[in-house]
Structure formats: structure tokens, C-alpha cells
Design a protein around this motif. Structure first.
Motif, PDB file in Angstrom:
ATOM      1  N   SER A  42       9.704   2.498  -5.704  1.00 41.05           N
ATOM      2  CA  SER A  42      10.186   2.978  -4.403  1.00 41.05           C
ATOM      3  C   SER A  42       9.447   2.243  -3.300  1.00 41.05           C
ATOM      4  CB  SER A  42       9.977   4.485  -4.267  1.00 41.05           C
ATOM      5  OG  SER A  42       8.590   4.801  -4.311  1.00 41.05           O
ATOM      6  N   THR A  43       9.979   2.333  -2.083  1.00 43.46           N
ATOM      7  CA  THR A  43       9.334   1.736  -0.920  1.00 43.46           C
ATOM      8  C   THR A  43       9.237   2.772   0.186  1.00 43.46           C
ATOM      9  OG1 THR A  43      11.428   0.947   0.009  1.00 43.46           O
ATOM     10  CG2 THR A  43      10.274  -0.545  -1.485  1.00 43.46           C
ATOM     11  N   SER A  44       8.250   2.596   1.063  1.00 46.00           N
ATOM     12  CA  SER A  44       8.077   3.528   2.179  1.00 46.00           C
ATOM     13  C   SER A  44       7.369   2.824   3.319  1.00 46.00           C
ATOM     14  CB  SER A  44       7.268   4.755   1.740  1.00 46.00           C
ATOM     15  OG  SER A  44       5.948   4.381   1.371  1.00 46.00           O
ATOM     16  N   ASP A  45       7.452   3.434   4.507  1.00 43.97           N
ATOM     17  CA  ASP A  45       6.700   2.924   5.641  1.00 43.97           C
ATOM     18  C   ASP A  45       5.211   3.164   5.419  1.00 43.97           C
ATOM     19  OD1 ASP A  45       9.107   2.254   6.860  1.00 43.97           O
ATOM     20  OD2 ASP A  45       9.232   4.165   7.949  1.00 43.97           O
ATOM     21  N   VAL A  46       4.404   2.474   6.191  1.00 43.04           N
ATOM     22  CA  VAL A  46       2.958   2.669   6.110  1.00 43.04           C
ATOM     23  C   VAL A  46       2.600   3.973   6.812  1.00 43.04           C
ATOM     24  CG1 VAL A  46       0.709   1.749   6.780  1.00 43.04           C
ATOM     25  CG2 VAL A  46       2.531   0.194   6.035  1.00 43.04           C
ATOM     26  N   PRO A  47       1.982   4.934   6.112  1.00 42.18           N
ATOM     27  CA  PRO A  47       1.618   6.203   6.751  1.00 42.18           C
ATOM     28  C   PRO A  47       0.735   5.977   7.975  1.00 42.18           C
ATOM     29  CG  PRO A  47       1.344   6.356   4.373  1.00 42.18           C
ATOM     30  CD  PRO A  47       1.612   4.918   4.677  1.00 42.18           C
ATOM     31  N   GLY A  48       1.071   6.644   9.054  1.00 42.16           N
ATOM     32  CA  GLY A  48       0.276   6.542  10.269  1.00 42.16           C
ATOM     33  C   GLY A  48       0.617   5.370  11.165  1.00 42.16           C
ATOM     34  N   VAL A  49       1.574   4.544  10.744  1.00 43.43           N
ATOM     35  CA  VAL A  49       1.970   3.388  11.556  1.00 43.43           C
ATOM     36  C   VAL A  49       3.375   3.642  12.107  1.00 43.43           C
ATOM     37  CG1 VAL A  49       2.527   0.928  11.561  1.00 43.43           C
ATOM     38  CG2 VAL A  49       0.534   1.768  10.284  1.00 43.43           C
ATOM     39  N   ARG A  50       3.514   3.586  13.417  1.00 45.65           N
ATOM     40  CA  ARG A  50       4.811   3.819  14.048  1.00 45.65           C
ATOM     41  C   ARG A  50       5.576   2.513  14.110  1.00 45.65           C
ATOM     42  NH1 ARG A  50       3.508   7.845  19.195  1.00 45.65           N
ATOM     43  NH2 ARG A  50       2.681   9.599  17.967  1.00 45.65           N
ATOM     44  N   ALA A  51       6.478   2.344  13.195  1.00 39.68           N
ATOM     45  CA  ALA A  51       7.303   1.138  13.152  1.00 39.68           C
ATOM     46  C   ALA A  51       8.550   1.458  12.355  1.00 39.68           C
ATOM     47  CB  ALA A  51       6.548  -0.019  12.519  1.00 39.68           C
ATOM     48  N   THR A  52       9.665   0.899  12.769  1.00 43.24           N
ATOM     49  CA  THR A  52      10.934   1.193  12.105  1.00 43.24           C
ATOM     50  C   THR A  52      11.317   0.140  11.080  1.00 43.24           C
ATOM     51  OG1 THR A  52      12.125   0.069  13.894  1.00 43.24           O
ATOM     52  CG2 THR A  52      11.793   2.455  14.110  1.00 43.24           C
ATOM     53  N   ARG A  53      10.647  -0.996  11.106  1.00 47.26           N
ATOM     54  CA  ARG A  53      10.987  -2.081  10.189  1.00 47.26           C
ATOM     55  C   ARG A  53       9.721  -2.634   9.552  1.00 47.26           C
ATOM     56  NH1 ARG A  53      13.710  -6.607  13.316  1.00 47.26           N
ATOM     57  NH2 ARG A  53      11.975  -6.135  14.733  1.00 47.26           N
ATOM     58  N   PRO A  54       9.809  -3.120   8.324  1.00 44.36           N
ATOM     59  CA  PRO A  54       8.620  -3.709   7.685  1.00 44.36           C
ATOM     60  C   PRO A  54       8.117  -4.939   8.417  1.00 44.36           C
ATOM     61  CG  PRO A  54      10.597  -4.086   6.351  1.00 44.36           C
ATOM     62  CD  PRO A  54      10.965  -3.106   7.410  1.00 44.36           C
ATOM     63  N   GLU A  55       8.991  -5.652   9.159  1.00 45.38           N
ATOM     64  CA  GLU A  55       8.566  -6.834   9.902  1.00 45.38           C
ATOM     65  C   GLU A  55       7.564  -6.496  11.002  1.00 45.38           C
ATOM     66  OE1 GLU A  55      11.614  -5.921   9.255  1.00 45.38           O
ATOM     67  OE2 GLU A  55      12.936  -7.620   8.780  1.00 45.38           O
ATOM     68  N   THR A  56       7.543  -5.245  11.429  1.00 49.22           N
ATOM     69  CA  THR A  56       6.623  -4.848  12.494  1.00 49.22           C
ATOM     70  C   THR A  56       5.521  -3.920  12.008  1.00 49.22           C
ATOM     71  OG1 THR A  56       8.134  -3.037  13.088  1.00 49.22           O
ATOM     72  CG2 THR A  56       8.351  -5.107  14.300  1.00 49.22           C
ATOM     73  N   GLY A  57       5.768  -3.156  10.950  1.00 47.31           N
ATOM     74  CA  GLY A  57       4.770  -2.191  10.498  1.00 47.31           C
ATOM     75  C   GLY A  57       4.266  -2.384   9.099  1.00 47.31           C
ATOM     76  N   GLY A  58       4.855  -3.337   8.354  1.00 50.19           N
ATOM     77  CA  GLY A  58       4.467  -3.495   6.962  1.00 50.19           C
ATOM     78  C   GLY A  58       5.180  -2.500   6.071  1.00 50.19           C
ATOM     79  N   GLN A  59       4.848  -2.504   4.792  1.00 54.30           N
ATOM     80  CA  GLN A  59       5.517  -1.626   3.823  1.00 54.30           C
ATOM     81  C   GLN A  59       4.587  -1.300   2.670  1.00 54.30           C
ATOM     82  OE1 GLN A  59       8.909  -2.960   1.040  1.00 54.30           O
ATOM     83  NE2 GLN A  59      10.038  -1.977   2.722  1.00 54.30           N
ATOM     84  N   VAL A  60       4.747  -0.105   2.136  1.00 60.88           N
ATOM     85  CA  VAL A  60       4.039   0.300   0.916  1.00 60.88           C
ATOM     86  C   VAL A  60       5.059   0.445  -0.198  1.00 60.88           C
ATOM     87  CG1 VAL A  60       2.668   2.093  -0.204  1.00 60.88           C
ATOM     88  CG2 VAL A  60       2.184   1.455   2.167  1.00 60.88           C
ATOM     89  N   GLN A  61       4.827  -0.227  -1.305  1.00 62.29           N
ATOM     90  CA  GLN A  61       5.714  -0.149  -2.456  1.00 62.29           C
ATOM     91  C   GLN A  61       4.986   0.523  -3.619  1.00 62.29           C
ATOM     92  OE1 GLN A  61       7.280  -4.061  -3.350  1.00 62.29           O
ATOM     93  NE2 GLN A  61       8.463  -4.151  -1.446  1.00 62.29           N
ATOM     94  N   LYS A  62       5.630   1.511  -4.199  1.00 62.51           N
ATOM     95  CA  LYS A  62       5.113   2.119  -5.422  1.00 62.51           C
ATOM     96  C   LYS A  62       5.643   1.319  -6.606  1.00 62.51           C
ATOM     97  CE  LYS A  62       4.750   6.475  -7.965  1.00 62.51           C
ATOM     98  NZ  LYS A  62       5.166   7.899  -8.026  1.00 62.51           N
ATOM     99  N   VAL A  63       4.751   0.901  -7.496  1.00 65.84           N
ATOM    100  CA  VAL A  63       5.149   0.018  -8.587  1.00 65.84           C
ATOM    101  C   VAL A  63       4.602   0.523  -9.918  1.00 65.84           C
ATOM    102  CG1 VAL A  63       5.172  -1.961  -7.020  1.00 65.84           C
ATOM    103  CG2 VAL A  63       3.131  -1.507  -8.390  1.00 65.84           C
ATOM    104  N   ASP A  64       5.219   0.082 -10.980  1.00 63.82           N
ATOM    105  CA  ASP A  64       4.713   0.271 -12.333  1.00 63.82           C
ATOM    106  C   ASP A  64       4.356  -1.094 -12.903  1.00 63.82           C
ATOM    107  OD1 ASP A  64       4.917   3.026 -12.465  1.00 63.82           O
ATOM    108  OD2 ASP A  64       6.985   2.984 -13.202  1.00 63.82           O
ATOM    109  N   ILE A  65       3.170  -1.194 -13.475  1.00 68.00           N
ATOM    110  CA  ILE A  65       2.689  -2.459 -14.023  1.00 68.00           C
ATOM    111  C   ILE A  65       2.428  -2.293 -15.508  1.00 68.00           C
ATOM    112  CG2 ILE A  65       0.805  -4.146 -13.964  1.00 68.00           C
ATOM    113  CD1 ILE A  65       0.448  -3.385 -10.986  1.00 68.00           C
ATOM    114  N   VAL A  66       2.891  -3.250 -16.305  1.00 73.84           N
ATOM    115  CA  VAL A  66       2.627  -3.256 -17.743  1.00 73.84           C
ATOM    116  C   VAL A  66       1.993  -4.593 -18.095  1.00 73.84           C
ATOM    117  CG1 VAL A  66       3.600  -3.127 -20.058  1.00 73.84           C
ATOM    118  CG2 VAL A  66       4.536  -1.695 -18.237  1.00 73.84           C
TER     119      VAL A  66
END
Length: 375
Positions: free
Chosen positions: A100-124
Motif C-alpha cells: 500500500s501507499t500513503s502520504d507522509v504523516p504530519g506533512v501537508r501535501a496532496t501529491r508525492p512530488e511535493t510531500g513524498g510518500q510512504v510505501q508499505k512493502v513485503d520483502i522476501v
């Protein structure tokens, strides 16, 4: 309702309050010396104390993120990860899958180009077959057209034990801190890969390749970088990767940087210790292998092996941290090597907790940024 649910915490507080009021109300009626009255008093006190203990425990877990679920708390989380292959209709295959993907908590931005992004991932891990959930922070620059061919430095961030990877995002605020500091010009944009060192829950493997067991060190030194680089534009050249951790994660960070300076050019330990413990949470990590036990001892490494060409940062507090004396001795011992570089953050006071680490994270990220290169 989950262990970290606010409803569970509110329910526990309500029950504790009701039991306290009930104890005060019923105590005069139970003042007699009969066995029933005595049993009633004991029962009220016992249940009230347990309810208060549960409420405080749930609140502490909410604040510090020790356990993510009931299964995690009671040690029943033993299932290994399952590899799921995805078709090429929008998701990619390989050792890393974005959940899944989400905005950065605590950062006011509507797009990843301005606020970044947090992605939840599974690694094997391809070589260790260890599965681990993680969170990946991508800075705003990662999504901006002018940087589409640029690779970014990568910092692996580890929790303590037992810890939860999510706490690095929501409690210790690594993504929002990195976003703000890069925006203010205090550090360069970096990818953060956030996870816990407990890759074989509920066992605390101390980032050790356990004989006949989880190959935790190989996972962090080889499989994790391979998985991240298969999916993200992280730096592939020497000097592009670092590792940060607190408590158990701090010990792991220092050890990984010392054992694998060709992978991690810098390691930062917040409130670390310097030798792998053996206790009920770890089990037998070394199975009589003296060489393996010695290599897990950072004191032994500094005395008996060539000093690694890496940079280390350690933190402690003069009041409130039990590792202060060991940390000062570790600094002196590293300085004597004349090869490994050592820095420190020493607070006047601060306990072994999130509040202390939140004070140390901004300068740690700035220090790490100054030691990693992009290409």
C-alpha cells in the motif's frame, strides 16, 4: 479489536475506573471479618490492580510501539512469509512487493512530488528466504521529473526489540523529519527503509546468522539491499548506503557497518549496546561456535580484527541511560584504531525511550546525510 486500537484502551480505562468506584462503594459492606467479606476485599483489590496494570500497559504500548498485535504480544506470531507472484498489470514481481501507499504523516501535501510518500512493502530474501514487512519513505524529489534518472542514498532504519516497523513512521517520525530537513537544506533527500531487526518473530536474533536457524545478518547485508535495489532507484555504488537503529537496532546498525563496510558506509546506534546478549528472547544464538560469538562482540572486533573503513555514530545520556560508561569506552577504543571514524551525541539527560530518540534523530539524519553519496 486490535491490541493498538483506541477502543481497547478506552475500554480498559473504563473497566479500571468502574472497578475503582465499585471498590470504594462496596468496601464498607465488606468490612466484616467473615471469609466471604475478606475474599470480597481481596477480589476487588486484585481485579482493580489488574485493570489498572492493563490500562497502563496498553497506554505504554500505544506510546512506544512495543507490540503490534495480540499474536505479537503472546508470542504466537510464528508463521513465515508467503511469496506472492504478481502479474505485470501494474505491480512488479521480485523480492519486494508494495502492499500500500500513503502520504507522509504530519506533512501537508496532496501529491508525492511535493510531500513524498510512504510505501508499505513485503520483502522476501532470495538467499535466506526470510520474509519481513517494512515501510519505505521516498522523498519528493524521487517523483519529480528532473530527478527521474537520479539514484538516491539509502538509509536502513531499525527499531529496538520487539518493536514495530510502523512506530518508526508514526512515533519516531523518521519520514516527516527527513522530508522537513531536506526541504530546509539540512540534509540531502534520501530513501529510508524502515523495519524491525526481529526477522524471525518472536525470537530476538540480534542480527546474527544463527547456525541452523535464521540467517539474519545475511538478510540485512545482502538480501535487503538486493530487494530494495530491484525496485527503487537507490544508490548502487560504494558509499550510498547507511544504517540507523535504536537499542537492539542500534547494536545491529553498528555491527552491520563494522562487518560489512562495503555495504554500509556508515552506521548510527541510538542508545546501543556492544555485545549480543543471550537470554530467553534470543535462545542459543551461537551453538558453541566461538568464532561467531566473538564476531558478534564489538569489543572483541576492535581488539582482534583490522579496523573497518566505516563511520560510526553512537548516542547516550549522562543521566538516564545505562550505556553511558560503555559508550565513552567504545568511543576511546574506536579512536585508537586510527581507521574507523567515530562521532557521538551525548545528552545531559534522557532515558531509553522514544522521547530521547526523537531528540537525537534530526542530528543523526544530518550526520548520515553527510556521509552518504548520491550518483
Amino acid at each position: 479489536m486490535g491490541l493498538t486500537s483506541n477502543k481497547v484502551l478506552v475500554l480498559a480505562i473504563v473497566v479500571a475506573a468502574a472497578l475503582f468506584i465499585g471498590t470504594v462503594w462496596l468496601w464498607p459492606r465488606l468490612a466484616r471479618q467473615s471469609w466471604r467479606a475478606v475474599s470480597g476485599r481481596v477480589g476487588l483489590m486484585l481485579f482493580t490492580q489488574v485493570a489498572l496494570f492493563v490500562s497502563v500497559g496498553l497506554a505504554a504500548n500505544q506510546a512506544f510501539g512495543f507490540y503490534a498485535s495480540w499474536a505479537d504480544l503472546f508470542g504466537t506470531e510464528t508463521d513465515t512469509g508467503v511469496v506472492v507472484d504478481h502479474s505485470v498489470n501494474g505491480s512488479t514481481g521480485g523480492p519486494l512487493q508494495v502492499v500500500s501507499t500513503s502520504d507522509v504523516p504530519g506533512v501537508r501535501a496532496t501529491r508525492p512530488e511535493t510531500g513524498g510518500q510512504v510505501q508499505k512493502v513485503d520483502i522476501v530474501g532470495r538467499t535466506t528466504h526470510i520474509g519481513a514487512p517494512a515501510y519505505v519513505y521516498l522523498p519528493p524529489e524521487y517523483f519529480q521529473p528532473q530527478y527521474r534518472k537520479r539514484t538516491f542514498p539509502v538509509a536502513v532504519v531499525l527499531t529496538g526489540y520487539p518493536g514495530t516497523a510502523k512506530s518508526l513512521v508514526t512515533k519516531l517520525n523518521y519520514p516527516s523529519t527527513a522530508q522537513r530537513m531536506a526541504k530546509d537544506g539540512q540534509m540531502q533527500p534520501m530513501i529510508l527503509v524502515m523495519l524491525r531487526p526481529t526477522v524471525a518473530p518472536p525470537r530476538d536474533t540480534e542480527c546474527v546468522d544463527v547456525p541452523g536457524g535464521p540467517q539474519a545478518e545475511t538478510f540485512f547485508a545482502k538480501d535487503l539491499p538486493d530487494a530494495v535495489l530491484s525496485h527503487y532507484r537507490g544508490g548502487k555504488q560504494p558509499g550510498s548506503w547507511g544504517v540507523i537503529g535504536d537499542s537492539t537496532g542500534g547494536y545491529c546498525a553498528l555491527k552491520l557497518a563494522m562487518h560489512h563496510p562495503n555495504v554500509y558506509t556508515a552506521g548510527a546506534g541510538l542508545s546501543p549496546y556492544y555485545k549480543a546478549p543471550i537470554d530467553p528472547t534470543t535462545g542459543d544464538l551461537f551453538h558453541g561456535d566461538k568464532k561467531l560469538r566473538n564476531r558478534a562482540d564489538l569489543w572483541w572486533l576492535l581488539r582482534h580484527e583490522p579496523a573497518p573503513d566505516t563511520s560510526l555514530l553512537v548516542t547516550s545520556s549522562k543521566v538516564g541511560e545505562h550505556n553511558y560508561n560503555d559508550t565513552m569506552k567504545f568511543i576511546e577504543r574506536v579512536q585508537a584504531t586510527n581507521r574507523t571514524r567515530i562521532s557521538s551525541i551525548i545528552l545531559q539527560s534522557g532515558g531509553h525511550n522514544f522521547n530521547t530518540w526523537r531528540r537525537e534523530i534530526p542530528p543523526t539524519l544530518q550526520w548520515m546525510s553527510g556521509r552518504l553519496v548520491d550518483h
